[in-house]
Design a protein around this motif. Structure first.
Motif, short mmCIF file in Angstrom:
data_model
loop_
_atom_site.label_atom_id
_atom_site.label_comp_id
_atom_site.label_asym_id
_atom_site.label_seq_id
_atom_site.Cartn_x
_atom_site.Cartn_y
_atom_site.Cartn_z
N ASP A 7 -28.82 37.97 -17.00
CA ASP A 7 -30.04 38.64 -16.57
C ASP A 7 -29.94 39.09 -15.12
N LEU A 8 -29.49 38.19 -14.26
CA LEU A 8 -29.35 38.50 -12.84
C LEU A 8 -28.35 39.62 -12.60
N CYS A 9 -27.22 39.55 -13.26
CA CYS A 9 -26.17 40.54 -13.06
C CYS A 9 -26.59 41.94 -13.51
N LEU A 10 -27.44 42.01 -14.50
CA LEU A 10 -27.86 43.32 -15.03
C LEU A 10 -29.04 43.92 -14.28
N LEU A 11 -29.61 43.17 -13.31
CA LEU A 11 -30.68 43.72 -12.49
C LEU A 11 -30.09 44.65 -11.43
N GLY A 19 -35.78 44.30 -4.66
CA GLY A 19 -37.05 43.79 -5.15
C GLY A 19 -37.00 43.18 -6.54
N ALA A 20 -36.31 43.82 -7.47
CA ALA A 20 -36.25 43.31 -8.85
C ALA A 20 -35.53 41.96 -8.89
N VAL A 21 -34.50 41.81 -8.09
CA VAL A 21 -33.76 40.55 -8.04
C VAL A 21 -34.63 39.46 -7.43
N ARG A 22 -35.31 39.80 -6.34
CA ARG A 22 -36.18 38.83 -5.67
C ARG A 22 -37.28 38.35 -6.62
N GLU A 23 -37.92 39.28 -7.33
CA GLU A 23 -38.99 38.91 -8.26
C GLU A 23 -38.46 38.01 -9.38
N TYR A 24 -37.27 38.30 -9.89
CA TYR A 24 -36.67 37.48 -10.94
C TYR A 24 -36.44 36.05 -10.44
N ILE A 25 -35.87 35.92 -9.26
CA ILE A 25 -35.57 34.60 -8.70
C ILE A 25 -36.86 33.81 -8.49
N ILE A 26 -37.86 34.44 -7.90
CA ILE A 26 -39.14 33.76 -7.65
C ILE A 26 -39.78 33.33 -8.96
N ASP A 27 -39.73 34.20 -9.96
CA ASP A 27 -40.30 33.87 -11.27
C ASP A 27 -39.59 32.67 -11.90
N VAL A 37 -40.77 34.09 1.45
CA VAL A 37 -39.91 35.26 1.63
C VAL A 37 -39.99 35.62 3.10
N ASP A 38 -38.84 35.71 3.77
CA ASP A 38 -38.86 36.02 5.20
C ASP A 38 -38.99 37.52 5.44
N ASN A 39 -39.00 37.93 6.71
CA ASN A 39 -39.21 39.34 7.07
C ASN A 39 -38.10 40.27 6.57
N LEU A 40 -36.93 39.71 6.28
CA LEU A 40 -35.83 40.52 5.78
C LEU A 40 -35.80 40.57 4.25
N GLY A 41 -36.72 39.85 3.61
CA GLY A 41 -36.78 39.86 2.14
C GLY A 41 -36.00 38.73 1.49
N ASN A 42 -35.43 37.83 2.29
CA ASN A 42 -34.70 36.69 1.73
C ASN A 42 -35.66 35.71 1.07
N VAL A 43 -35.27 35.17 -0.06
CA VAL A 43 -36.05 34.13 -0.73
C VAL A 43 -35.55 32.79 -0.21
N ILE A 44 -36.46 32.00 0.31
CA ILE A 44 -36.12 30.67 0.80
C ILE A 44 -36.93 29.67 -0.01
N ALA A 45 -36.23 28.83 -0.75
CA ALA A 45 -36.89 27.85 -1.61
C ALA A 45 -36.46 26.45 -1.18
N VAL A 59 -27.85 26.03 -1.43
CA VAL A 59 -27.25 27.05 -2.28
C VAL A 59 -27.59 28.38 -1.63
N SER A 60 -26.58 29.18 -1.38
CA SER A 60 -26.78 30.46 -0.71
C SER A 60 -26.03 31.55 -1.47
N ALA A 61 -26.67 32.69 -1.69
CA ALA A 61 -26.02 33.78 -2.40
C ALA A 61 -26.65 35.11 -2.00
N HIS A 62 -25.92 36.17 -2.19
CA HIS A 62 -26.45 37.51 -1.95
C HIS A 62 -27.34 37.92 -3.12
N MET A 63 -28.41 38.66 -2.82
CA MET A 63 -29.23 39.25 -3.87
C MET A 63 -28.82 40.71 -4.08
N ASP A 64 -28.13 41.28 -3.10
CA ASP A 64 -27.84 42.71 -3.17
C ASP A 64 -26.45 43.00 -3.72
#
Length: 168
Positions: A7-11, A19-27, A37-45, A59-64
């Motif tokens: 799912d992640l790879c096909l976004l 945005g689509a990747v960020r929304e998927y991760i948050i969901d 979510v910081d000012n650069l759009g990074n998801v921090i959980a 755990v750290s990974a690129h969303m882009d």
């Protein structure tokens, strides 16, 4: 787990348009962790455990992903592009792409091989010589489908191969 990776790879999520990747991760995290979510759009959980551990895990990974952006529309309806995120031009020629929010399909091309000089045949085609054909005949037709600044994403399939390898 493999389904979530697929799912992640096909976004779609080229640099600056994740945005689509960020929304998927948050969901998927849901209420299992504190999310911001910081000012650069990074998801921090942050997920607090039951006990304070001796060691912590991050755990750290690129969303882009790499992609391109539409910079100009030629009179014949083909698109000029620039790279986003360090795309290697050697792997772009002939690739299928999706453009903009409407996912307009196109193919990356350039000067026909029989029109290349001997010197040009030895090199990869630079971005300023690439075009994307979206199947229209004029600038006006193209501008009904795409806009300058639209993101261009590679069409990719999720493929499992070998012993536990995937490609997408």
């Amino acid at each position: 787990m493999l389904d979530k990776l697929k799912d992640l790879c096909l976004l779609d999520g080229i640099s600056g348009d994740e945005g689509a990747v960020r929304e998927y991760i948050i969901d998927k995290i849901g209420d299992k962790a504190e999310i911001r979510v910081d000012n650069l759009g990074n998801v921090i959980a942050f997920c607090k455990g039951k006990k304070t551990p001796k060691n912590k895990i991050m755990v750290s990974a690129h969303m882009d992903e790499v992609g391109m952006i539409v910079t100009y529309v030629n009179s014949d309806g083909t698109l000029k592009v620039s790279s986003v995120g360090g795309v290697d031009p050697r792997v772009v020629f002939g690739r299928r792409v999706k453009i903009g929010r409407n996912n307009v399909l196109g193919v990356v091309g350039g000067k026909a091989i029989h029109n290349l000089t001997a010197e040009e045949r030895k090199k990869s085609v630079p971005f300023d010589k690439l075009t994307i054909d979206i199947g229209v005949d004029s600038r006006e037709e193209a501008l009904k489908l795409v806009r300058l600044g639209d993101s261009v994403r590679f069409v990719s399939d999720f493929v499992e191969y070998g012993e536990g390898f995937v490609k997408c």
